[in-house]
Design an enzyme around this catalytic site. Structure first.
Site, PDB file in Angstrom:
ATOM      1  N   SER A 202      34.436 -94.307 -30.021  1.00  0.00           N
ATOM      2  CA  SER A 202      34.896 -95.312 -30.995  1.00  0.00           C
ATOM      3  C   SER A 202      34.339 -95.016 -32.393  1.00  0.00           C
ATOM      4  O   SER A 202      34.525 -93.914 -32.885  1.00  0.00           O
ATOM      5  CB  SER A 202      34.514 -96.713 -30.501  1.00  0.00           C
ATOM      6  OG  SER A 202      35.153 -97.698 -31.259  1.00  0.00           O
ATOM      7  N   ASP A 268      54.531 -97.447 -13.872  1.00  0.00           N
ATOM      8  CA  ASP A 268      53.586 -96.821 -12.948  1.00  0.00           C
ATOM      9  C   ASP A 268      54.197 -95.646 -12.177  1.00  0.00           C
ATOM     10  O   ASP A 268      53.661 -94.523 -12.186  1.00  0.00           O
ATOM     11  CB  ASP A 268      53.031 -97.925 -12.028  1.00  0.00           C
ATOM     12  CG  ASP A 268      52.211 -97.434 -10.869  1.00  0.00           C
ATOM     13  OD1 ASP A 268      51.964 -96.213 -10.775  1.00  0.00           O
ATOM     14  OD2 ASP A 268      51.796 -98.269 -10.045  1.00  0.00           O
ATOM     15  N   ASP A 271      55.159 -91.420 -13.296  1.00  0.00           N
ATOM     16  CA  ASP A 271      54.319 -90.216 -13.236  1.00  0.00           C
ATOM     17  C   ASP A 271      54.366 -89.560 -11.855  1.00  0.00           C
ATOM     18  O   ASP A 271      53.709 -88.544 -11.610  1.00  0.00           O
ATOM     19  CB  ASP A 271      52.869 -90.551 -13.617  1.00  0.00           C
ATOM     20  CG  ASP A 271      52.318 -91.720 -12.817  1.00  0.00           C
ATOM     21  OD1 ASP A 271      52.628 -91.837 -11.614  1.00  0.00           O
ATOM     22  OD2 ASP A 271      51.560 -92.536 -13.391  1.00  0.00           O
ATOM     23  N   ASP A 275      50.477 -96.065  -8.097  1.00  0.00           N
ATOM     24  CA  ASP A 275      49.064 -96.316  -7.823  1.00  0.00           C
ATOM     25  C   ASP A 275      48.476 -97.368  -8.769  1.00  0.00           C
ATOM     26  O   ASP A 275      47.261 -97.538  -8.853  1.00  0.00           O
ATOM     27  CB  ASP A 275      48.274 -95.001  -7.975  1.00  0.00           C
ATOM     28  CG  ASP A 275      48.491 -94.365  -9.338  1.00  0.00           C
ATOM     29  OD1 ASP A 275      49.274 -94.920 -10.136  1.00  0.00           O
ATOM     30  OD2 ASP A 275      47.874 -93.330  -9.619  1.00  0.00           O
ATOM     31  N   VAL A 277      48.645 -97.193 -11.967  1.00  0.00           N
ATOM     32  CA  VAL A 277      48.203 -96.548 -13.208  1.00  0.00           C
ATOM     33  C   VAL A 277      49.399 -95.894 -13.908  1.00  0.00           C
ATOM     34  O   VAL A 277      50.138 -95.115 -13.293  1.00  0.00           O
ATOM     35  CB  VAL A 277      47.128 -95.465 -12.923  1.00  0.00           C
ATOM     36  CG1 VAL A 277      46.633 -94.854 -14.227  1.00  0.00           C
ATOM     37  CG2 VAL A 277      45.978 -96.057 -12.121  1.00  0.00           C
ATOM     38  N   ASP A 442      44.534 -97.224 -24.624  1.00  0.00           N
ATOM     39  CA  ASP A 442      43.585 -97.816 -25.581  1.00  0.00           C
ATOM     40  C   ASP A 442      44.288 -98.889 -26.406  1.00  0.00           C
ATOM     41  O   ASP A 442      45.386 -98.677 -26.906  1.00  0.00           O
ATOM     42  CB  ASP A 442      43.030 -96.709 -26.493  1.00  0.00           C
ATOM     43  CG  ASP A 442      41.807 -97.152 -27.282  1.00  0.00           C
ATOM     44  OD1 ASP A 442      41.799 -98.289 -27.812  1.00  0.00           O
ATOM     45  OD2 ASP A 442      40.850 -96.354 -27.385  1.00  0.00           O
ATOM     46  N   HIS A 488      39.810 -98.953 -24.225  1.00  0.00           N
ATOM     47  CA  HIS A 488      39.025 -98.425 -25.340  1.00  0.00           C
ATOM     48  C   HIS A 488      37.617 -98.050 -24.881  1.00  0.00           C
ATOM     49  O   HIS A 488      36.782 -98.913 -24.650  1.00  0.00           O
ATOM     50  CB  HIS A 488      38.954 -99.450 -26.465  1.00  0.00           C
ATOM     51  CG  HIS A 488      38.286 -98.907 -27.697  1.00  0.00           C
ATOM     52  ND1 HIS A 488      38.710 -97.767 -28.332  1.00  0.00           N
ATOM     53  CD2 HIS A 488      37.197 -99.329 -28.384  1.00  0.00           C
ATOM     54  CE1 HIS A 488      37.924 -97.520 -29.363  1.00  0.00           C
ATOM     55  NE2 HIS A 488      36.999 -98.445 -29.417  1.00  0.00           N
TER      56      HIS A 488
HETATM   57 CA   LIG Z   1      51.214 -94.070 -11.544  1.00  0.00          CA
END
Ligand SMILES: [Ca+2]
Ligand SMILES: *[C@@H]1O[C@H](CO)[C@@H](O)[C@H](O)[C@H]1NC(C)=O
Ligand SMILES: *[C@@H]1O[C@H](CO)[C@@H](O)[C@H](O)[C@H]1NC(C)=O
Ligand SMILES: *[C@@H]1O[C@H](CO)[C@@H](O)[C@H](O)[C@H]1NC(C)=O
Ligand SMILES: *[C@@H]1O[C@H](CO)[C@@H](O)[C@H](O)[C@H]1NC(C)=O
Ligand SMILES: *[C@@H]1O[C@H](CO)[C@@H](O)[C@H](O)[C@H]1NC(C)=O
Length: 577
Positions: A202, A268, A271, A275, A277, A442, A488
């Site tokens: 940061s 999600d 990708d 999961d 994410v 972030d 962040h």
């Molecule tokens: Ca994912």
């Protein structure tokens, strides 16, 4: 440039040091003899200021940037002053490992927010690797005072010494003093290499770049989510407020959270693995339109908090995602524009929390109201208007005002806070390495800000090479890793299965000292049901992708995705590095 008094000290204790225990060397007299008194012109180290204490079996807890550790250390605080300046005193804190644990390493650490240090909290991250670790108070009066506490000598009057210390001077001084002090303390032979490093995130990331752009004090640096391109970065915190003001709509936080949750759920799988994410916010930008959230019902229970930020007491919120709410969200993601629709700055990735878009509940009117970003107010009130207050109102403020604020700050602080100098020849020429990390989700410093800087360095330093050839060249010594799902400088609260790279300094040490060039960067899930799971992060411009039904992981080159990270800031006629 070791003083003669010190040479005597060494001679007396040279044989001792290798066999020495912490107690032998962690004394005021020994430390005073090891002070690098003549290492910098214009600086006087005050020998009488030295405070020394040994701490045994110290246990530091696991943090985002390093794991838990237990060690002995010698804590040394000292003061120095700049010749010719009245009432000037800069404090340094060093934690030195026990002599038998010292591994010929030195580490500078930095701050966050408006602070130039993180107290003692970053120092274990050096001692655990056998490094002397240092922190500076910047000359602000104590380790607890921030730069904005002392920036104004009076309303209308900048304390330029404090400003430049914060900007870049203090870190350079600490590195030079800290390195020579380390050599003296451990009686290192002149021919012996001392490896110097940096690690911070940061504002600390900006501090890191402030040095890499000017000096070759370090052999390697871990820089996280740097708050650089400062004039843009600080005003950018006001863009979410502006977006709400333009729509004249102040969404209940729950409405924006619903949009966020639906974005994460929809993006999600893009990708290649579901999961929780969003590892590919670029594919999210390309394939998901948040208009799809209009009409969806949201509900959040009432909270009674401690009154800080969004944890303040809020009533239960329920309703349906509105067209205006989506328009606000789109404007935020779309980044700052001027009144002609020209692009002024870049923005957060979809799946970042709406941290700048805080609204306040007014119980009298039972409605949500504008709540001006504190960072934005601090910047405009103190650093532009030079008034010691945080009372910024956005009444009468337009997009073009924001643009004017950026320009004013850019010009005034270009040489001190902006921190985007793209020619790193000095640092690179000395063999310096950089591992730059940034949470892809972030919510405070846009991930695209780091990508923009990496690309600026690439194009400025390798102007004659093709994109892929120059990217490969830059990756030989400066690598940027985006961290899937991370917020962040820490893992996300919304994408808890996301990883965080906790051993980056170790990877850097192997790169610098053993010439092991990293390819992917190891990371670990630090929380939730998948805690401990290992990940590998891809180095920009490669992007993560799981294929074969989520069983095969690759770092792929995807031009369409890369293009989404490149913002054409066409509101400016000057280059924005
Ligand atoms: Ca994912
Ligand atoms: C060091 O501290 C740990 C706990 O933090 C404790 O288990 C251990 O006994 C201590 N060792 C010594 C030598 O005091
Ligand atoms: C930082 O470390 C030094 C040396 O151990 C210690 O004296 C000081 O109290 C610590 N500061 C804080 C805020 O813990
Ligand atoms: C958003 O998702 C989180 C779980 O990640 C959940 O706790 C929260 O209630 C959701 N909020 C809304 C408004 O849907
Ligand atoms: C709430 O709204 C009322 C009426 O507009 C206003 O007078 C009051 O200042 C507001 N309260 C806060 C805390 O802003
Ligand atoms: C500086 O100006 C602000 C805003 O006008 C005022 O509140 C504050 O008292 C002033 N500070 C001093 C030291 O005069």
């Amino acid at each position: 440039m070791v003083s003669s008094a010190w040479v005597w000290g060494v001679a007396a204790s040279a044989a001792l040091v290798h066999a020495a225990t912490l107690d032998d060397v962690c004394t005021t007299a020994y430390v005073q003899a090891a002070l690098p008194l003549d290492v910098l012109t214009g600086i006087t180290i005050d020998s009488s200021s030295v405070v020394v204490s040994a701490t045994k079996n110290y246990s530091s807890s696991s943090g985002d940037f390093f794991g838990a550790a237990t060690f002995d250390y010698c804590g040394v605080q000292l003061a120095y002053s700049h010749d010719g300046i009245d009432d000037d005193q800069v404090l340094l804190m060093f934690w030195l490992p026990a002599p038998d644990k010292f591994q010929n390493r030195y580490l500078s650490t930095g701050g966050g927010g408006m602070a130039i240090n993180s107290g003692n909290s970053s120092l274990p991250g050096g001692v655990m690797y056998g490094a002397v670790a240092g922190a500076t108070d910047g000359g602000f009066g104590s380790f607890d005072l921030d730069e904005d506490d002392v920036f104004l000598a009076a309303n209308g009057t900048i304390d330029y010494e404090a400003l430049y210390m914060f900007g870049y001077k203090a870190h350079h001084e600490m590195s030079v003093i800290g390195k020579q002090f380390t050599r003296n303390f451990f009686n290192m032979a002149e021919s012996k290499k001392l490896y110097a490093y940096y690690q911070a995130c940061s504002e600390g990331g900006r501090e890191g770049w402030s040095q890499i752009q000017r000096y070759d004090d370090w052999d390697g640096a871990v820089v996280g989510a740097p708050a650089f391109r400062y004039a843009f970065q600080q005003v950018q915190h006001l863009w979410s407020d502006m977006a709400m003001k333009n729509e004249d709509y102040y969404p209940p936080p729950c409405e924006l959270t619903k949009i966020l949750n639906m974005t994460i759920t929809a993006c999600d799988p893009l990708d290649g693995v579901t999961d929780g994410v969003v590892s590919r916010t670029d594919l999210c930008k390309i394939h998901y339109d948040i208009e799809k959230t209009i009409g969806e019902e949201y509900y959040c229970a009432a909270t009674s908090g401690s009154g800080y930020g969004k944890r303040a007491t809020t009533p239960a919120q329920s309703g349906k995602v509105s067209a205006k709410g989506v328009a606000v969200a789109k404007a935020i993601i779309g980044g700052m524009k001027d009144s002609n629709g020209k692009q002024v700055y870049l923005s957060y990735q979809p799946s970042a929390t709406w941290s700048d878009a805080g609204t306040t509940y007014n119980s009298t009117t039972d409605s949500w109201e504008l709540s001006v970003s504190g960072i934005g107010a601090d910047w405009v009130d103190r650093y532009l208007d030079l008034i010691d207050s945080e009372s910024l109102s956005l009444d009468g403020v337009t997009e073009d005002t924001l643009k004017t604020w950026i320009y004013e700050g850019w010009q005034r602080y270009d040489s001190v806070l902006q921190t985007t100098w793209p020619d790193l020849s000095t640092y690179h020429g000395a063999g310096g390495k950089i591992l730059h990390v940034h949470g892809e989700s972030d919510f405070s410093v846009p991930a695209a800000s780091s990508v923009r800087y990496w690309e600026s360095v690439r194009s400025v330093m390798y102007p004659d090479l093709s994109y892929t050839a120059s990217a490969a060249k830059l990756n030989e010594w400066y690598r940027l890793y985006l961290i899937p799902g991370a917020g962040h400088c820490s893992p996300s609260t919304d994408q808890t299965n996301g990883p965080f790279p906790q051993t980056t300094l170790q990877v850097l040490i192997n790169w610098v000292e053993k010439d092991v060039t990293p390819s992917t960067l190891p990371a670990t899930v630090l929380q939730g049901s998948e805690e401990g799971k290992s990940w590998e992060l891809c180095a920009w411009p490669l992007r993560p992708l799981w294929t074969n039904k989520g069983t095969k992981f690759e770092c792929v080159y995807d031009q369409a995705s890369i293009d989404t990270w490149h913002w054409d800031l066409n509101a400016w006629s000057l280059p924005v590095y």
